[in-house]
Design a protein around this motif. Structure first.
Motif, PDB file in Angstrom:
ATOM      1  N   ALA A 242      29.032  20.025 -42.500  1.00 49.35           N
ATOM      2  CA  ALA A 242      29.107  21.240 -41.645  1.00 49.35           C
ATOM      3  C   ALA A 242      27.592  21.677 -41.474  1.00 49.35           C
ATOM      4  CB  ALA A 242      30.015  22.345 -42.306  1.00 49.35           C
TER       5      ALA A 242
ATOM      6  N   THR B  18      38.681  21.218 -43.539  1.00 48.34           N
ATOM      7  CA  THR B  18      38.491  22.637 -43.806  1.00 48.34           C
ATOM      8  C   THR B  18      38.724  23.403 -42.497  1.00 48.34           C
ATOM      9  OG1 THR B  18      37.243  22.486 -45.708  1.00 48.34           O
ATOM     10  CG2 THR B  18      37.367  24.510 -44.368  1.00 48.34           C
ATOM     11  N   ARG B  19      38.062  22.924 -41.291  1.00 52.23           N
ATOM     12  CA  ARG B  19      38.005  23.648 -40.033  1.00 52.23           C
ATOM     13  C   ARG B  19      39.116  23.009 -39.096  1.00 52.23           C
ATOM     14  NH1 ARG B  19      32.654  26.518 -39.708  1.00 52.23           N
ATOM     15  NH2 ARG B  19      31.637  25.871 -41.653  1.00 52.23           N
TER      16      ARG B  19
ATOM     17  N   GLU C 272      33.702  19.065 -44.042  1.00 46.82           N
ATOM     18  CA  GLU C 272      32.892  20.042 -44.378  1.00 46.82           C
ATOM     19  C   GLU C 272      31.641  20.013 -44.968  1.00 46.82           C
ATOM     20  OE1 GLU C 272      32.620  24.169 -43.952  1.00 46.82           O
ATOM     21  OE2 GLU C 272      33.875  22.885 -43.284  1.00 46.82           O
TER      22      GLU C 272
END
Length: 269
Positions: free
Chosen positions: A237, A213-214, A234
């Motif tokens: 995270a 996602t990042r 994630e």
């Protein structure tokens, strides 16, 4: 394909990948300077030796179909060691491949071959997997040199070459930077299998990362060879950001190479 040579098979990635790459009809030939004592005799064979020993390299490459070249120094080191192991050792692999008619070499490059690229420079689009090299140290430079060496052996000898710019390939992200750079073991195996497929004919340089996602490194070049990552960092995270704010003002997140860009090279010669 029947025999896949894995150099550096006793290292972290080699140990992680061996059970994931076993297939009916495929033999994994394991090559490392360190002994391996858990050989699966039904699917694996072992050759002891170093990439700096050209006779040992020749014996390891003889009779294989594809080389997965993971062997070498995996972090910053002296200039002489980097040249001897990572660069000369890789050239020995390619020479043996030409001599024995091996038609494909898959190499473990690194995000550190392009470490000084930044998130700001990527802009609104993700950073391409084959973006121009900008190494962040001697180690990163050796990976950039290996990529260029592969280009030479592809153009001159017609070897299919796939350079994998690996982010962080571990069971879990090693730190909060890994939320962008992580590649799970399962996705690492998926990337290797894609690199062995007919879609990977030719010369390719791709990111080795999961579908994070990042993440801000492009999946487009990997998709060309059929790499479809399924995992996402994630899930880690909350734990990894407990003491850190996620902001690209942080140089560790802003630059591809993170803290490697701050290594004082002069102290490592």
């Amino acid at each position: 394909m029947s025999t896949l040579l894995i150099t550096g098979a006793a290292g972290n990635m080699g140990r992680m990948l061996r059970p994931l790459l076993r297939r009916p009809g495929r033999t994994l030939r394991l090559f490392d300077i360190a002994a391996i004592d858990d050989i699966d005799t039904a699917t694996e064979e072992f050759v002891l030796g170093s990439v700096t020993d050209r006779e040992a390299v020749d014996a390891a490459v003889a009779g294989v179909d594809v080389v997965l070249h993971l062997g070498g120094l995996s972090t910053e080191d002296s200039w002489s060691n980097i040249l001897s192991v990572n660069v000369d050792g890789t050239q020995a692999i390619y020479e043996a491949a030409v001599r024995h008619g091996v038609t494909r070499v898959v190499t473990a490059s690194s995000n550190h071959a392009v470490g000084f690229w930044t998130h700001d420079e990527a802009g609104e689009t993700a950073l391409a997997g084959d973006v121009e090299t900008r190494p962040d140290g001697f180690y990163g430079w050796s990976k950039a040199a290996i990529e260029a060496l592969g280009r030479l052996y592809h153009d001159r000898f017609g070897i299919d070459v796939i350079n994998l710019r690996i982010g962080s390939s571990f069971d879990r992200p090693p730190n909060y930077r890994g939320l962008a750079s992580w590649m799970s073991p399962a996705d690492t195996a998926r990337l290797i299998e894609a690199s062995l497929s007919a879609r990977a004919n030719g010369f390719h340089t791709v990111w080795g990362v999961s579908n994070n996602t990042r993440g801000w490194w492009s999946q487009a070049q990997g998709a060309v060879i059929g790499y479809e990552p399924e995992d996402d960092s994630e899930v880690f995270a909350e734990e990894l950001l407990a003491d850190h704010e996620w902001t690209f003002d942080d140089p560790i997140l802003q630059r591809v190479g993170g803290a490697f860009c701050d290594h004082p090279l002069g102290q490592r010669m």
